[in-house]
Enzyme design. Structure first.
Site, PDB file in Angstrom:
ATOM      1  N   ASP A   1     -65.704   8.338 -29.149  1.00 15.38           N
ATOM      2  CA  ASP A   1     -64.880   7.138 -29.006  1.00 15.38           C
ATOM      3  C   ASP A   1     -64.869   6.396 -30.343  1.00 15.38           C
ATOM      4  O   ASP A   1     -65.402   6.879 -31.336  1.00 15.38           O
ATOM      5  CB  ASP A   1     -65.416   6.247 -27.875  1.00 15.38           C
ATOM      6  CG  ASP A   1     -66.846   5.770 -28.155  1.00 15.38           C
ATOM      7  OD1 ASP A   1     -67.384   6.095 -29.236  1.00 15.38           O
ATOM      8  OD2 ASP A   1     -67.412   5.090 -27.294  1.00 15.38           O
TER       9      ASP A   1
ATOM     10  N   GLU B   1     -76.522   9.555 -31.504  1.00 16.30           N
ATOM     11  CA  GLU B   1     -76.197   8.141 -31.330  1.00 16.30           C
ATOM     12  C   GLU B   1     -76.826   7.612 -30.052  1.00 16.30           C
ATOM     13  O   GLU B   1     -76.511   8.062 -28.957  1.00 16.30           O
ATOM     14  CB  GLU B   1     -74.665   7.983 -31.271  1.00 16.30           C
ATOM     15  CG  GLU B   1     -74.203   6.599 -30.863  1.00 16.30           C
ATOM     16  CD  GLU B   1     -72.683   6.536 -30.649  1.00 16.30           C
ATOM     17  OE1 GLU B   1     -71.991   7.529 -30.924  1.00 16.30           O
ATOM     18  OE2 GLU B   1     -72.224   5.470 -30.199  1.00 16.30           O
TER      19      GLU B   1
ATOM     20  N   ASP C   1     -70.740   9.864 -29.919  1.00 15.74           N
ATOM     21  CA  ASP C   1     -69.745   9.775 -28.850  1.00 15.74           C
ATOM     22  C   ASP C   1     -68.346  10.001 -29.417  1.00 15.74           C
ATOM     23  O   ASP C   1     -68.073   9.680 -30.567  1.00 15.74           O
ATOM     24  CB  ASP C   1     -69.775   8.378 -28.212  1.00 15.74           C
ATOM     25  CG  ASP C   1     -71.039   8.158 -27.406  1.00 15.74           C
ATOM     26  OD1 ASP C   1     -71.683   9.161 -27.048  1.00 15.74           O
ATOM     27  OD2 ASP C   1     -71.379   6.987 -27.151  1.00 15.74           O
TER      28      ASP C   1
ATOM     29  N   ASP D   1     -66.363   3.659 -31.397  1.00 13.85           N
ATOM     30  CA  ASP D   1     -67.691   3.316 -31.905  1.00 13.85           C
ATOM     31  C   ASP D   1     -68.391   4.537 -32.495  1.00 13.85           C
ATOM     32  O   ASP D   1     -68.985   4.482 -33.564  1.00 13.85           O
ATOM     33  CB  ASP D   1     -68.564   2.754 -30.779  1.00 13.85           C
ATOM     34  CG  ASP D   1     -68.462   1.237 -30.717  1.00 13.85           C
ATOM     35  OD1 ASP D   1     -67.720   0.683 -31.556  1.00 13.85           O
ATOM     36  OD2 ASP D   1     -69.109   0.645 -29.832  1.00 13.85           O
TER      37      ASP D   1
END
Ligand code: 0RA
Length: 667
Positions: free
Chosen positions: A530, A450, A528, A532
């Site tokens: 998180d 990403e 990641d 997103d």
């Protein structure tokens, strides 16, 4: 879909059992012969139940439940209760006739004992029973017995209760009468042998998904699942009941849950064609994907086969005839292809075949030729009737098909453009790809990372000999909502195809994935930790599920697991992957030296790690943990992806709240 923990390679032989001494206390000399059979199961469990991980563990339950389903299909049972006991034992109870307990003349032992201890002995006593179910490997309950350190069989029959207990498949005593009863039925309780299986915990949702599927495939049977490991707020055990009155009609409605239907009713037929029981249900929705699920004897045939081929032929033939007759296809300047008739189609096909021949890599492809014609006929008849009786729906379907054909035509042009462009630039790899040196696909890994910045770190941190990096910018296209040509227009997605070296068939009528030039056998999604990152991971997984499913089935797709915390005290630094690990580490450090201060860094993104840290925690094969993506239950995965990526927000929010961990998506 489910991700299972694995690090490095775990081959079946790695867990080969050492030969155990035969139990001298086993009560009869007759059983020696039998033990040899069951010893073979214990020596090579994977050969009988597929694997010795999560899948194999759950497979034991399916094997036992299948016997009860057979009894139900024979018309003698309508309720099956499955219980997960507190120690991860499983109890399966049915209200059938009870396994016979009388002496088996030839074997000189009780029929019950033969069923439980002889490989493939399941159907020997009941020639006229309509026995068609049977797990993927169809190995029978004796395999479950062989792989259990405890199994108790209880039979309620003739007003009496009988029982026999086994360990590693060996009877502890002859079948004995232990009481009287007014019930009828069989209860099998078993505990998987921990010296055989790598895991021991049953997953409620996995079992629930299979029981739900069985209830749709076998209408009228009530299946319950009780989890005695967990209680609800009111003190009752966690439980769920599965019952379907309308069978596949309810199955397609369930699968299409949040999709918008194009037609009024589910198109449905059930009956025998050329002596083969066939049941089909189908609907059209406003999406662009095709969702066909086919079953033979309650087994999901992932790889399709003759029944699916028959369905496709019947569908194409009937719809084409109708569209031509209605004049709707006159103006078209190109042929409608088979695929076009199946865009937005959700269908389930279930056939029962007496002697199924299973072929293909995972033995989930039906080979019996006679089935194709039977299903072809069944579909044609069912569909002709429906189109006749629902002219408005018929018009909707034809319009949808023509739209699909037009879009495909546009997509083909786009593809030719891409190919021409490719040829112009030498047909090379995407500019963003940092390839590895190895040309051996089986030793090569592709990390899809990403963002460009984390991509840069990964590029520095990797072992360039066998690790390639493809940075993906932001959120890739949501393929759940896009038409085929839009998908191929998308640069990120084209990059994935070219980097992997796979392409879709150039044939007019084929979306088949050509993997002969696949360049990596490990494809790792690295996002990641998180919200997103989790969304991007889901988008990529959806893309692979819809467009590169064979890659998942081959076991090539993985998810990287970067650490969530770095705990520091003085020179000591420890990575932690969850809160519990973090707390335990802090506890230990505190105990060691009460004065020094402890620092905790929470990694929100890959970007917060330097190249060396990323290598040692997430990329180094000797230290990382990769989660392999597998499709546990295709129908369930289909429903969940369409829900997660679809338009309706409430069901998605509910799912995410229920499965609270963002970083983890076990579908
Ligand atoms: C063969 C014959 C009969 C019952 C069964 C098998 C049977 C097997 C299982 C396995 C789980 N539950 C089961 N219930 C029944 C009975 C034949 C007869 O009574 O005439």
């Amino acid at each position: 879909m489910e991700s299972k923990e694995s690090s490095g390679n775990m081959s079946d032989t790695a867990v080969e059992m050492s030969e155990k001494k035969k139990d001298a206390a086993s009560y009869s000399a007759d059983s020696i012969q039998v033990l040899e059979g069951l010893e073979a199961v214990r020596k090579r469990p994977a050969m009988y139940i597929g694997d010795i991980g999560v899948k194999g563990l759950h497979h034991l339950v399916y094997e036992v439940v299948d016997n009860s389903i057979d009894e139900a299909l024979a018309g003698h049972c309508d309720t099956i209760n499955v219980t997960i006991l507190p120690d991860n034992s499983i109890r399966v109870k049915d209200n059938g006739r009870g396994i016979p307990v009388d002496m088996h003349a030839k074997e000189g032992r009780s029929a019950l004992e033969v069923v439980m201890t002889v490989l493939h002995a399941g159907g020997k006593f009941d020639k006229d029973s309509y026995k068609v179910s049977g797990g993927l490997h169809g190995v029978g309950v004796s395999c479950v017995n062989a792989l259990s350190d405890m199994l108790l069989a209880e039979v309620h029959r003739n007003g009496k209760v009988y029982q026999q207990e086994y360990s590693e498949g060996k009877p502890k005593y002859a079948v004995k009468e232990v009481g009287t009863t007014e019930d009828r039925g069989t209860i099998v309780t078993f505990h998987p042998d921990a010296s055989i299986f790598q895991v021991s915990e049953y997953n409620f949702d996995t079992l629930a998904a299979r029981l739900r599927e069985l209830s749709f495939l076998n209408k009228g049977i009530r299946l319950t699942l009780v989890d005695e490991r967990h209680t609800n707020d009111d003190g009752s055990f966690v439980n769920e009941t599965f019952y379907s009155e309308l069978g596949l009609v309810e199955f397609v409605k369930y699968l299409d849950g949040t999709r918008q239907s194009l037609i009024e009713e589910v198109i449905y037929m059930e009956g025998e064609k050329q002596g083969i029981p066939v049941e089909i249900a189908m609907v059209y929705n406003d999406s662009y994907s095709e969702n066909l699920h086919s079953y033979v004897n309650n087994i999901n045939t992932h790889e399709g086969g003759t029944h699916l081929a028959g369905f496709r032929m019947g569908l194409t033939r009937t719809l084409k005839k109708y569209a031509d007759a209605s004049g709707a296809t006159q103006k078209l300047k190109f042929e409608i292809a088979g695929d076009d008739f199946r865009e937005g189609l959700t269908a389930v096909i279930s056939v029962k075949v007496q002697e199924p021949q299973f072929e293909g890599q995972t033995k989930t492809k039906l080979g019996n030729n006679e089935v194709s014609g039977a299903v072809n006929m069944a579909v044609a008849e069912m569909l002709e009737n429906y189109l006749e009786e629902h002219p408005r729906d018929a018009k909707q379907i034809v319009e949808k098909v023509i739209l699909a054909a037009t879009a495909r035509h546009a997509a083909k042009k786009a593809r030719e453009m891409v190919q021409r462009k490719g040829a112009f630039t030498g047909g090379g790899l995407p500019g963003k790809l940092a390839d590895c040196q190895s040309k051996d696909a089986s030793a090569s890994e592709l990390f899809m990372v990403e963002g460009d910045s984390a991509g840069g770190t990964a590029k520095q941190g990797r072992n360039r000999e066998f690790q390639a990096i493809l940075p993906l910018r932001g959120k890739i296209l949501n393929v759940e909502k896009a038409m085929q040509h839009k998908i191929l227009d998308n640069e990120e997605i084209r990059n994935i195809y070219t980097a992997l070296g796979v392409h879709i068939g150039t044939e007019e009528d084929s979306k088949e994935l050509n993997m002969t030039k696949l360049r990596y056998h490990k494809i790792v999604i690295m996002c990641d930790a998180d919200v997103d990152g989790s969304h991007i991971q889901t988008l990529i997984m959806t893309f692979f599920f819809r467009h590169m499913q064979p890659l998942i089935e081959q076991g090539y797709l993985y998810i990287a697991t970067p650490p969530l915390y770095l705990v520091k005290k003085g020179k000591e630094q420890v990575y932690c992957w969850n809160e519990a690990e973090r707390d335990a580490t802090m506890e230990r450090m505190r105990a060691n030296n009460k004065d020094a201060s402890i620092g905790v860094q929470r990694y929100k993104g890959l970007g917060e790690m330097n190249a060396e840290q990323l290598w040692e925690t997430t990329m180094d094969p000797s230290r990382r943990t990769l989660r392999q993506v597998t499709i546990e239950n295709g129908a369930e995965a289909d429903r969940i992806f369409s829900m997660l990526m679809g338009d309706e927000v409430p069901p998605r929010r509910e799912f995410i709240e229920k499965n609270a961990v963002y970083a983890k998506l076990d579908v």
